[in-house]
Design a protein around this motif. Structure first.
Motif, PDB file in Angstrom:
ATOM      1  N   UNK A  77       0.533  -1.283   0.183  1.00 55.36           N
ATOM      2  CA  UNK A  77      -0.085  -0.496  -0.106  1.00 55.36           C
ATOM      3  C   UNK A  77       0.647   1.262  -0.252  1.00 55.36           C
ATOM      4  N   UNK A  78       0.739   1.381  -0.998  1.00 54.53           N
ATOM      5  CA  UNK A  78       1.244   3.502  -1.528  1.00 54.53           C
ATOM      6  C   UNK A  78       0.810   4.478  -2.514  1.00 54.53           C
ATOM      7  N   UNK A  79       1.410   6.103  -1.906  1.00 57.62           N
ATOM      8  CA  UNK A  79       1.215   6.599  -2.485  1.00 57.62           C
ATOM      9  C   UNK A  79       1.787   6.487  -4.096  1.00 57.62           C
ATOM     10  N   UNK A  80       0.957   6.432  -5.563  1.00 56.57           N
ATOM     11  CA  UNK A  80       1.479   6.634  -5.979  1.00 56.57           C
ATOM     12  C   UNK A  80       2.465   7.395  -6.486  1.00 56.57           C
ATOM     13  N   UNK A  81       1.776   8.671  -6.051  1.00 58.45           N
ATOM     14  CA  UNK A  81       2.464   9.788  -6.718  1.00 58.45           C
ATOM     15  C   UNK A  81       3.832  10.072  -6.068  1.00 58.45           C
ATOM     16  N   UNK A  82       4.469   9.054  -5.159  1.00 54.02           N
ATOM     17  CA  UNK A  82       6.154   9.124  -4.534  1.00 54.02           C
ATOM     18  C   UNK A  82       6.945   8.320  -5.521  1.00 54.02           C
ATOM     19  N   UNK A  83       7.751   8.298  -5.831  1.00 54.78           N
ATOM     20  CA  UNK A  83       8.799   6.937  -6.371  1.00 54.78           C
ATOM     21  C   UNK A  83      10.008   8.147  -6.027  1.00 54.78           C
ATOM     22  N   UNK A  84      11.450   7.354  -6.601  1.00 49.10           N
ATOM     23  CA  UNK A  84      12.708   8.131  -6.394  1.00 49.10           C
ATOM     24  C   UNK A  84      12.492   9.131  -6.028  1.00 49.10           C
ATOM     25  N   UNK A  85      12.451   9.290  -6.995  1.00 50.97           N
ATOM     26  CA  UNK A  85      12.646  11.313  -7.845  1.00 50.97           C
ATOM     27  C   UNK A  85      12.067  12.120  -6.564  1.00 50.97           C
ATOM     28  N   UNK A  86      10.690  11.963  -6.151  1.00 55.72           N
ATOM     29  CA  UNK A  86      10.118  12.073  -4.928  1.00 55.72           C
ATOM     30  C   UNK A  86      11.154  12.750  -3.628  1.00 55.72           C
ATOM     31  N   UNK A  87      11.333  10.949  -3.516  1.00 54.98           N
ATOM     32  CA  UNK A  87      11.965  10.936  -1.863  1.00 54.98           C
ATOM     33  C   UNK A  87      13.430  11.802  -1.886  1.00 54.98           C
ATOM     34  N   UNK A  88      13.467  11.064  -2.892  1.00 55.60           N
ATOM     35  CA  UNK A  88      15.371  11.765  -2.949  1.00 55.60           C
ATOM     36  C   UNK A  88      15.690  13.302  -2.390  1.00 55.60           C
ATOM     37  N   UNK A  89      13.828  14.143  -3.732  1.00 50.50           N
ATOM     38  CA  UNK A  89      14.691  15.519  -2.984  1.00 50.50           C
ATOM     39  C   UNK A  89      13.683  16.066  -2.343  1.00 50.50           C
ATOM     40  N   UNK A  90      11.926  15.579  -1.995  1.00 52.04           N
ATOM     41  CA  UNK A  90      11.451  15.988  -0.410  1.00 52.04           C
ATOM     42  C   UNK A  90      11.769  14.927   0.671  1.00 52.04           C
ATOM     43  N   UNK A  91      12.110  14.069   0.912  1.00 55.03           N
ATOM     44  CA  UNK A  91      12.554  13.510   2.174  1.00 55.03           C
ATOM     45  C   UNK A  91      13.492  12.883   2.424  1.00 55.03           C
ATOM     46  N   UNK A  92      14.490  14.010   2.899  1.00 59.05           N
ATOM     47  CA  UNK A  92      15.995  13.512   2.628  1.00 59.05           C
ATOM     48  C   UNK A  92      15.554  12.215   4.148  1.00 59.05           C
ATOM     49  N   UNK A  93      15.401  12.759   5.161  1.00 58.20           N
ATOM     50  CA  UNK A  93      14.776  10.905   6.149  1.00 58.20           C
ATOM     51  C   UNK A  93      15.106   9.376   5.357  1.00 58.20           C
ATOM     52  N   UNK A  94      14.813   9.830   4.310  1.00 58.94           N
ATOM     53  CA  UNK A  94      14.820   8.327   3.717  1.00 58.94           C
ATOM     54  C   UNK A  94      16.251   7.845   2.374  1.00 58.94           C
ATOM     55  N   UNK A  95      17.047   8.996   2.641  1.00 58.62           N
ATOM     56  CA  UNK A  95      18.435   8.857   2.163  1.00 58.62           C
ATOM     57  C   UNK A  95      19.001   7.550   2.551  1.00 58.62           C
ATOM     58  N   UNK A 106      10.686   2.232  -6.986  1.00 59.88           N
ATOM     59  CA  UNK A 106      10.914   2.500  -5.289  1.00 59.88           C
ATOM     60  C   UNK A 106       9.590   3.006  -4.834  1.00 59.88           C
ATOM     61  N   UNK A 107       8.869   2.161  -3.914  1.00 62.72           N
ATOM     62  CA  UNK A 107       7.944   3.300  -2.811  1.00 62.72           C
ATOM     63  C   UNK A 107       8.487   2.992  -1.917  1.00 62.72           C
ATOM     64  N   UNK A 108       7.498   4.324  -1.116  1.00 67.67           N
ATOM     65  CA  UNK A 108       7.027   4.943   0.112  1.00 67.67           C
ATOM     66  C   UNK A 108       5.753   4.131   0.773  1.00 67.67           C
ATOM     67  N   UNK A 109       6.488   2.860   1.879  1.00 68.26           N
ATOM     68  CA  UNK A 109       4.437   1.963   2.188  1.00 68.26           C
ATOM     69  C   UNK A 109       3.883   3.464   2.893  1.00 68.26           C
ATOM     70  N   UNK A 110       2.184   3.232   3.070  1.00 71.07           N
ATOM     71  CA  UNK A 110       1.770   3.970   4.241  1.00 71.07           C
ATOM     72  C   UNK A 110       2.995   3.903   4.898  1.00 71.07           C
ATOM     73  N   UNK A 111       3.170   2.323   5.759  1.00 73.41           N
ATOM     74  CA  UNK A 111       3.695   3.085   7.065  1.00 73.41           C
ATOM     75  C   UNK A 111       4.839   4.022   7.073  1.00 73.41           C
TER      76      UNK A 111
END
Length: 231
Positions: A97-115, A138-143
């Motif tokens: 379960x994930x937000x399909x609008x999120x992917x590697x590029x959005x995580x790298x640019x907007x979520x440094x805690x995922x680095x 690359x997905x970020x789960x709902x958790x």
């Protein structure tokens, strides 16, 4: 009930086709007793023939899960091989379960805690020789957990690394991650080895040895080791 038991033994009901997949991928519901979950079914029958990978990409999907588990990284969702799928043998992977609008590029640019998690995926792809790490794999789960999916084009004996994850290139590999991969330099887990060819297992071990000798994440100096489309 564990996810692996549910996936391995549950009754599969087709829900729909994943239309953007280059090979046939289907969303299914898996039920066993009172437990149920969504999963992604990829039958061998739906694979497009490739000149550089032999048929049976579902085996590589399972092998990627086993590699992730033996490293203790938990990157790949639970994955099994089912011989009795609606369209024959194929892989069955737990749906995240994930937000399909999120992917590697959005995580790298907007979520440094995922680095840290993204850096681990970069090293995983080097070890697995992933030839197709798109941003949407690359997905970020709902958790909040970061996952990697779509590993059918991994483990070739020849160097085929193609990925969008080059932002960590040139960085030293963290000591803990080197410790995690070190046992693979000498021995591959038997179940993982059984899914691959002998040359592929030997190449995996050689990749690990090179990383231990030169513990730096690779850099794409050609600018061509990128899959298409990017997502």
């Amino acid at each position: 009930m564990s996810d692996l038991v549910l996936l391995a033994q549950g009754r599969m009901e087709l829900l729909g086709l994943i239309r953007k997949s280059s090979n046939s991928a289907m969303l299914v519901e898996v039920r066993l007793g009172e437990d149920s979950a969504w999963a992604i079914y990829k039958p061998q029958e739906g694979e497009r023939p490739l000149i550089d990978f032999r048929a049976g990409l579902h085996r590589r999907e399972r092998a990627a899960y086993l590699l992730s588990e033996c490293l203790g990284w938990g990157i790949v969702p639970a994955t099994v091989v089912r011989e009795d799928g609606p369209f024959g043998v194929g892989s069955l992977q737990l749906f995240v379960e994930h937000d399909p609008g999120e992917h590697y590029f959005t995580l790298y640019e907007g979520a440094p805690q995922t680095h840290d998690a993204l850096r681990r995926i970069a090293l995983f792809d080097c070890v697995a020789n992933n030839a197709d790490r798109k941003g949407g794999h690359v997905l970020r789960g709902s958790d909040g957990r970061v996952w990697g999916i779509d590993h059918g084009l991994c483990f070739a004996a020849e160097s085929k690394l193609r990925t969008v994850v080059w932002d960590f290139g040139g960085e030293p590999v963290p000591e803990q991650l080197l410790h995690d991969i070190a046992p693979l330099a000498d021995t591959a887990p038997p179940e993982l080895a059984d899914l691959l060819g002998a040359r592929e297992v030997a190449a995996l071990q050689e990749r690990v040895r090179r990383l231990l000798e030169h513990p730096v994440l690779p850099v794409d100096r050609t600018g061509r080791r990128i899959p298409w489309p990017l997502l």
